[in-house]
Design a protein around this motif. Structure first.
Motif, mmCIF file in Angstrom:
data_model
loop_
_atom_site.group_PDB
_atom_site.id
_atom_site.type_symbol
_atom_site.label_atom_id
_atom_site.label_comp_id
_atom_site.label_asym_id
_atom_site.label_seq_id
_atom_site.Cartn_x
_atom_site.Cartn_y
_atom_site.Cartn_z
ATOM 1 N N TYR A 396 0.812 -1.277 -0.061
ATOM 2 C CA TYR A 396 0.348 0.023 0.194
ATOM 3 C C TYR A 396 0.875 1.600 -0.115
ATOM 4 O O TYR A 396 1.980 1.247 0.230
ATOM 5 C CB TYR A 396 -0.933 -0.043 1.131
ATOM 6 C CG TYR A 396 -1.682 -0.773 0.922
ATOM 7 C CD1 TYR A 396 -2.324 -1.949 0.012
ATOM 8 C CD2 TYR A 396 -3.183 -1.230 2.187
ATOM 9 C CE1 TYR A 396 -3.760 -2.566 0.057
ATOM 10 C CE2 TYR A 396 -3.727 -1.694 1.770
ATOM 11 C CZ TYR A 396 -4.490 -2.736 0.759
ATOM 12 O OH TYR A 396 -5.225 -3.767 0.630
ATOM 13 N N GLU A 397 0.221 2.059 -0.148
ATOM 14 C CA GLU A 397 0.593 3.532 -0.402
ATOM 15 C C GLU A 397 0.739 4.129 0.937
ATOM 16 O O GLU A 397 -0.388 4.296 1.316
ATOM 17 C CB GLU A 397 0.429 4.791 -1.735
ATOM 18 C CG GLU A 397 1.307 5.600 -1.702
ATOM 19 C CD GLU A 397 0.501 6.596 -2.979
ATOM 20 O OE1 GLU A 397 0.090 7.801 -2.888
ATOM 21 O OE2 GLU A 397 0.082 6.415 -3.924
ATOM 22 N N SER A 411 -2.258 4.236 5.158
ATOM 23 C CA SER A 411 -2.148 3.722 3.647
ATOM 24 C C SER A 411 -3.497 2.859 3.151
ATOM 25 O O SER A 411 -4.347 2.971 4.106
ATOM 26 C CB SER A 411 -1.383 2.451 4.336
ATOM 27 O OG SER A 411 -1.370 1.863 4.489
ATOM 28 N N SER A 414 -2.876 2.449 -4.104
ATOM 29 C CA SER A 414 -2.286 3.571 -4.989
ATOM 30 C C SER A 414 -3.064 3.577 -5.616
ATOM 31 O O SER A 414 -3.731 5.226 -6.391
ATOM 32 C CB SER A 414 -1.054 2.946 -6.125
ATOM 33 O OG SER A 414 -1.003 1.839 -6.417
#
Length: 595
Positions: A396-397, A411, A414
């Motif tokens: 995850y981003e 998070s 994306s």
């Protein structure tokens, strides 16, 4: 050569046995969690995550000297906010959801350790069977019902999670503890905690204590001592802070705002939790078949010779305990779905197995299957979702933001992050569309608030607002000492180191949890330095909040703070900008957010 290793095994097991003591396990777990709270971890943001930020609003007010219920309206009792504020002081860099989830261990940790230790004196296996499931539910910030399909954690239902975790400790003590001192400490502390967190849990706990009294698991003397201890603590809090009477006033106001029949709520709770409610109903039917004849005999004996002993012989049996715990669990869920409903039924299920007596063969198999069917679904659901969330977020981003602090420790995928950013831009560029939807009393989509992309867009908008406020203050040489948000939650005083106006409700759901403002509250709003109105997106809830406080806002001047935020400021601040009064006509934008 083969005898030495074989002979050494019992000695090794004896050396390891103390490590499995509840008095070792609980402190060790707490020490590990404290270390994790010193690290700025992230969690994958999930449904209704902004519920969590109510705690920051409350903590900021507490740090500025405000008292929950007395100086600001709260949807529940003050204890959860006090625990969070204390832990925030100790762990100022902690991931906030983990912090609020684990803060309850201040109450439940010592109590479950004492109960499990009391049981451990008789059976290590039974003690661990009580302790380990509790630790799973207490540690993992996951609800038993899922509102979003992607791996994520649950930042909502926190109050409900807390009361069911406390009820777990209470039920474990009522059913298995034998020490009077431990029983007294657990009853007083848990009932105080339930009352001061959410009164629904207090009523559920009271029902279970009544069953314990009728079953002679506790006697009248211990009950009176527990009641006295409970009342003395509440009296001390009332004399010191005046918080108890204020809290009771908040409860009365909430009841007036939520006048609905309980029966539909019971049906809703049963349907939502049918995964475990169904097996529990079948289990009670089985126990009625197995134990029915003896219950009839005990009822006849009670009728012939009324007394505490004959009543206890009728009441103190698995069927009655399971029925009481099931009803208590349903009652808790009638007031607000979400959380860890039904987890505190496990100790009475364990009692049913422990008291299986001479049941054998097919009947024993049915008993085992139904106990497993009523207990395993939620345990596996919570652990599986937690594992999926914490493993899944490896790819995850992390949310980017310059002004979010702990709030930004989240998070998500994306693609979802990108979608949230795009939608935030569309919200700002086309406000008329969302205003029309809000005017119709609808949301842009029916499940808007439980979608992580909305939660992310909201956090991005918060970051934008903080940057815009800083820029505004620097450009115009002003400082907003008090800040209010016409939104569900108000994290801005916390993020900017300011104060929130007194009297204003936190967790501002205008349809369920915001009483009509009186003259004092309107005066407080009118005296607020900065009142923020979110436009990304415009919603019917935010418009209703603005309508509630409209009499006070008329004295202020509306400006455009940034693409996602309008604001109301004092006329003297507006005079520096050359803007017109909001009541006098259309206003021109005075400031756009600086990149």
């Amino acid at each position: 050569m083969t005898l030495a290793p074989t002979a050494s095994r019992p000695g090794s097991l004896r050396l390891l046995r103390p490590l499995a003591s509840p008095l070792v396990i609980v402190p060790a777990v707490c020490a590990v969690l404290a270390c994790l709270l010193m690290t700025p971890l992230t969690v994958p943001i999930g449904a209704f995550y902004w519920d969590l930020f109510i705690y920051f609003d409350a903590a900021n007010r507490i740090f500025s000297g405000q008292v929950p219920g007395l100086d600001f309206f709260t949807p529940v009792g003050p204890l959860g906010y006090w625990l969070f504020a204390l832990c925030e002081r100790l762990f100022p860099s902690a991931q906030p959801l983990l912090l609020v989830q684990w803060s309850l261990l201040i109450v439940t940790g010592p109590l479950i350790a004492l109960v499990a230790h009391d049981v451990d004196r008789r059976s290590r296996a039974l003690a661990l069977a009580l302790l380990l499931p509790f630790l799973v539910f207490q540690i993992l910030p996951i609800n038993v019902t899922e509102y979003y399909s992607y791996p994520s954690v649950d930042g909502f239902g926190i109050y409900n999670r807390q009361i069911t975790e406390i009820l777990y400790v209470l039920v474990a003590a009522l059913v298995f503890a034998r020490s009077r001192r431990i029983m007294l400490a657990v009853i007083v502390t848990t009932m105080l905690a339930l009352f001061l967190i959410k009164v629904t849990g207090f009523f559920a706990g009271g029902l279970l204590c009544v069953v314990a009294l009728l079953a002679r698991r506790i006697d009248l003397r211990l009950s009176l001592a527990a009641a006295l201890g409970f009342l003395l603590v509440l009296a001390g809090l009332e004399l010191w802070l005046g918080v108890v009477s204020a809290y009771l006033g908040d409860i009365a106001a909430l009841l007036a705002l939520n006048e609905e029949s309980l029966l539909p709520r019971f049906l809703q709770a049963a349907s939502i939790h049918f995964t475990v409610f169904g097996p529990l109903a079948l289990l009670m039917l089985l126990l009625l078949v197995l134990d029915g004849r003896d219950m009839v005999d005990k009822a006849k004996a009670l009728f012939r010779s009324p007394g505490a002993s004959s009543l206890a012989a009728l009441v103190d049996r698995p069927l009655v305990w399971i029925a009481a715990a099931t009803f208590a669990a349903l009652f808790v869920e009638t007031q607000n779905t979400g959380g860890q409903g039904f987890i505190f039924v496990w100790p009475v299920l364990l009692m049913a197995w422990d008291r299986r007596g001479r049941i054998a063969g097919t009947r024993l198999g049915l008993l085992a299957v139904l106990i497993a069917a009523a207990s395993l679904p939620y345990l596996t659901e919570v652990t599986a979702r937690a594992a999926r969330a914490f493993v899944g977020q490896i790819k995850y981003e992390r949310l980017a933001g310059d002004h979010l602090g702990q709030l930004g420790l989240v998070s998500q995928r994306s693609e979802i992050m990108h979608h949230a950013e795009v939608m935030k831009g569309i919200f700002a560029a086309h406000p008329e569309t969302y205003e029309a939807i809000a005017t119709a009393g609808e949301l842009p989509n029916f499940t808007l608030y439980n979608e992580p992309d909305f939660q992310l867009a909201w956090l991005m908008a918060v970051d934008e607002a903080v940057g815009a406020i800083n820029a505004f203050e620097a450009e115009h040489d002003v400082r907003f000492g008090t800040i209010m948000s016409l939104n569900f939650t108000n994290p801005f005083p916390w993020l900017l180191g300011r104060e929130a106006p007194k009297g204003i409700a936190i967790g501002a759901d205008p349809f369920r949890a915001v009483p009509d403002p009186d003259a004092a509250i309107l005066s407080s709003v009118e005296a607020t330095d900065l009142v923020l109105y979110p436009r990304c997106p415009i919603t019917d809830a935010n418009e209703k909040l603005r309508d509630l406080y409209a009499p006070a806002l008329e004295a202020l001047t509306k400006i455009t703070l940034s693409p996602c935020w309008e604001a109301y400021v004092a006329p003297d601040v507006a005079a520096k900008l050359g803007t017109k009064s909001a009541a006098a006509g259309p206003l021109r934008p005075s400031l756009a957010a600086k990149p």
